[in-house]
Design an enzyme around this catalytic site. Structure first.
Site, PDB file in Angstrom:
ATOM      1  N   LYS A 127       0.823  -1.211   0.000  1.00  0.00           N
ATOM      2  CA  LYS A 127       0.000   0.000   0.000  1.00  0.00           C
ATOM      3  C   LYS A 127       0.855   1.259   0.000  1.00  0.00           C
ATOM      4  O   LYS A 127       0.456   2.281  -0.567  1.00  0.00           O
ATOM      5  CB  LYS A 127      -0.940  -0.022   1.204  1.00  0.00           C
ATOM      6  CG  LYS A 127      -1.985  -1.134   1.151  1.00  0.00           C
ATOM      7  CD  LYS A 127      -2.877  -1.110   2.378  1.00  0.00           C
ATOM      8  CE  LYS A 127      -3.945  -2.193   2.308  1.00  0.00           C
ATOM      9  NZ  LYS A 127      -3.383  -3.551   2.324  1.00  0.00           N
TER      10      LYS A 127
ATOM     11  N   GLU B 142      -1.696   7.124   8.248  1.00  0.00           N
ATOM     12  CA  GLU B 142      -2.391   8.058   7.370  1.00  0.00           C
ATOM     13  C   GLU B 142      -3.553   8.683   8.141  1.00  0.00           C
ATOM     14  O   GLU B 142      -3.976   8.155   9.190  1.00  0.00           O
ATOM     15  CB  GLU B 142      -2.895   7.356   6.111  1.00  0.00           C
ATOM     16  CG  GLU B 142      -3.949   6.302   6.351  1.00  0.00           C
ATOM     17  CD  GLU B 142      -4.382   5.616   5.060  1.00  0.00           C
ATOM     18  OE1 GLU B 142      -3.815   5.923   3.996  1.00  0.00           O
ATOM     19  OE2 GLU B 142      -5.301   4.777   5.124  1.00  0.00           O
TER      20      GLU B 142
ATOM     21  N   HIS C 216     -14.003  -4.464   9.420  1.00  0.00           N
ATOM     22  CA  HIS C 216     -13.290  -4.129   8.174  1.00  0.00           C
ATOM     23  C   HIS C 216     -13.519  -5.163   7.073  1.00  0.00           C
ATOM     24  O   HIS C 216     -12.784  -5.178   6.080  1.00  0.00           O
ATOM     25  CB  HIS C 216     -11.790  -3.951   8.431  1.00  0.00           C
ATOM     26  CG  HIS C 216     -11.474  -2.931   9.472  1.00  0.00           C
ATOM     27  ND1 HIS C 216     -11.655  -1.574   9.285  1.00  0.00           N
ATOM     28  CD2 HIS C 216     -10.991  -3.062  10.739  1.00  0.00           C
ATOM     29  CE1 HIS C 216     -11.294  -0.923  10.363  1.00  0.00           C
ATOM     30  NE2 HIS C 216     -10.895  -1.795  11.271  1.00  0.00           N
TER      31      HIS C 216
ATOM     32  N   ARG D  25      -6.609  -8.265  -9.137  1.00  0.00           N
ATOM     33  CA  ARG D  25      -7.216  -9.558  -9.409  1.00  0.00           C
ATOM     34  C   ARG D  25      -8.691  -9.356  -9.703  1.00  0.00           C
ATOM     35  O   ARG D  25      -9.227  -8.254  -9.558  1.00  0.00           O
ATOM     36  CB  ARG D  25      -7.101 -10.475  -8.186  1.00  0.00           C
ATOM     37  CG  ARG D  25      -7.664  -9.836  -6.916  1.00  0.00           C
ATOM     38  CD  ARG D  25      -7.786 -10.794  -5.772  1.00  0.00           C
ATOM     39  NE  ARG D  25      -8.021 -10.119  -4.514  1.00  0.00           N
ATOM     40  CZ  ARG D  25      -9.154  -9.566  -4.138  1.00  0.00           C
ATOM     41  NH1 ARG D  25     -10.200  -9.598  -4.956  1.00  0.00           N
ATOM     42  NH2 ARG D  25      -9.288  -8.981  -2.960  1.00  0.00           N
TER      43      ARG D  25
END
Length: 279
Positions: A116, A185, A220, A276
């Site tokens: 990421k 972040e 999540h 994918r």
């Protein structure tokens, strides 16, 4: 022209691919563990190859055995489906090195988007420096650079809790993904999780094929996806499409993929790209 395709997967996704192959006149090869010998995907394929063992680590995650199975069955192409080895660049290379067609994005694209932090660099974005986070930056999110599914993630609302969150997230990420890298972040309160489906060919054409709202989640993990994402202003939708195309072109992507965003305050914030076929 592909004449015989092995699907390096099982269950629903293998059956879907086999059904499409039947419509196209392409022979199909299934693989299965001992536990899945009588599973539906083995019965609808033209040929089924046994991978001895029961656990995924012994079977569906053994790229070397799958390549051997493809060659033994006379396949000329391999489709990874989703999960298992679908985002494994080494497996993609092994398939290609064996002279087989890889039905998926180029290995280098998989690698580029696997981290990421690397993905954000490609998009011109920089995470926060963990040592420079100030009270004004809170709340922040500590996040694993590899993997997903909510593992290696910690929301930090108190600066004193940041060192412990970093340590816990690193340990969880290392255990879950074999990679302890994490980054920090801004944490967007009440943001919506919106995805853009992309498709790219080998001639440089990129299609953005609509949006999905995946905001309803538990731990999540997505529970419901709604397409198209409701209530997006036309300008915001165009911003999502432009950013998704930019991410796709940044890694010379080919095939189907998904670019994920958080939408808050009328803006789209890039999260990551799934290299994918989407689940």
């Amino acid at each position: 022209m592909i004449s015989t395709l092995l699907v390096a997967n099982r269950g629903e996704i293998a059956c879907r691919i086999f059904r499409t192959c039947a419509d196209l006149g392409i022979r199909t090869v299934a693989i299965h563990s001992d536990a899945d010998e009588g599973a539906l995907h083995t019965r609808v394929a033209d040929t089924a190859v046994r991978l001895p063992g029961a656990a995924p680590a012994e079977t569906y995650l053994r790229g070397d055995l799958i390549v051997k199975a493809a060659l033994a069955a006379g396949a000329d192409a391999v489709h990874p489906g989703y999960g298992f080895l679908s985002e494994n660049a080494d497996f993609a290379r092994a398939v290609q090195d064996a002279g087989l067609v890889w039905i998926g994005p180029p290995p280098q694209a998989i690698e580029a988007m696997a981290s990421k932090t690397r993905a954000k660099e490609l998009m011109g974005l920089a995470p926060l420096d963990a040592h420079d986070v100030s009270p004004a930056d809170l709340p922040v999110l500590v996040k694993a650079a590899a993997g997903g599914g909510g593992r290696g993630m910690r929301v930090v609302r108190d600066l004193a809790a940041l060192p412990g969150a970093l340590e816990d997230a690193r340990a969880e990420a290392a255990s879950a993904f074999g990679d302890g890298e994490v980054f920090v972040e801004p944490y967007l309160e009440n943001g919506r999780h919106v995805e853009v489906q992309v498709l790219a060919d080998t001639h440089g054409t990129v299609w953005t094929l609509g949006t999905r709202d995946c905001s309803l989640q538990r731990r999540h993990q997505k529970v419901i996806e709604e397409a198209p994402a409701p209530g997006l202003a036309p300008a915001l939708t165009e911003q999502l499409y432009a950013l998704a195309e930019r991410a796709t072109r940044a890694v010379s992507y080919e095939g189907a993929g998904t670019v994920e965003f958080l939408v808050a305050d009328g803006r789209a914030h890039f999260l990551e790209m799934n290299t994918r076929l989407q689940v």
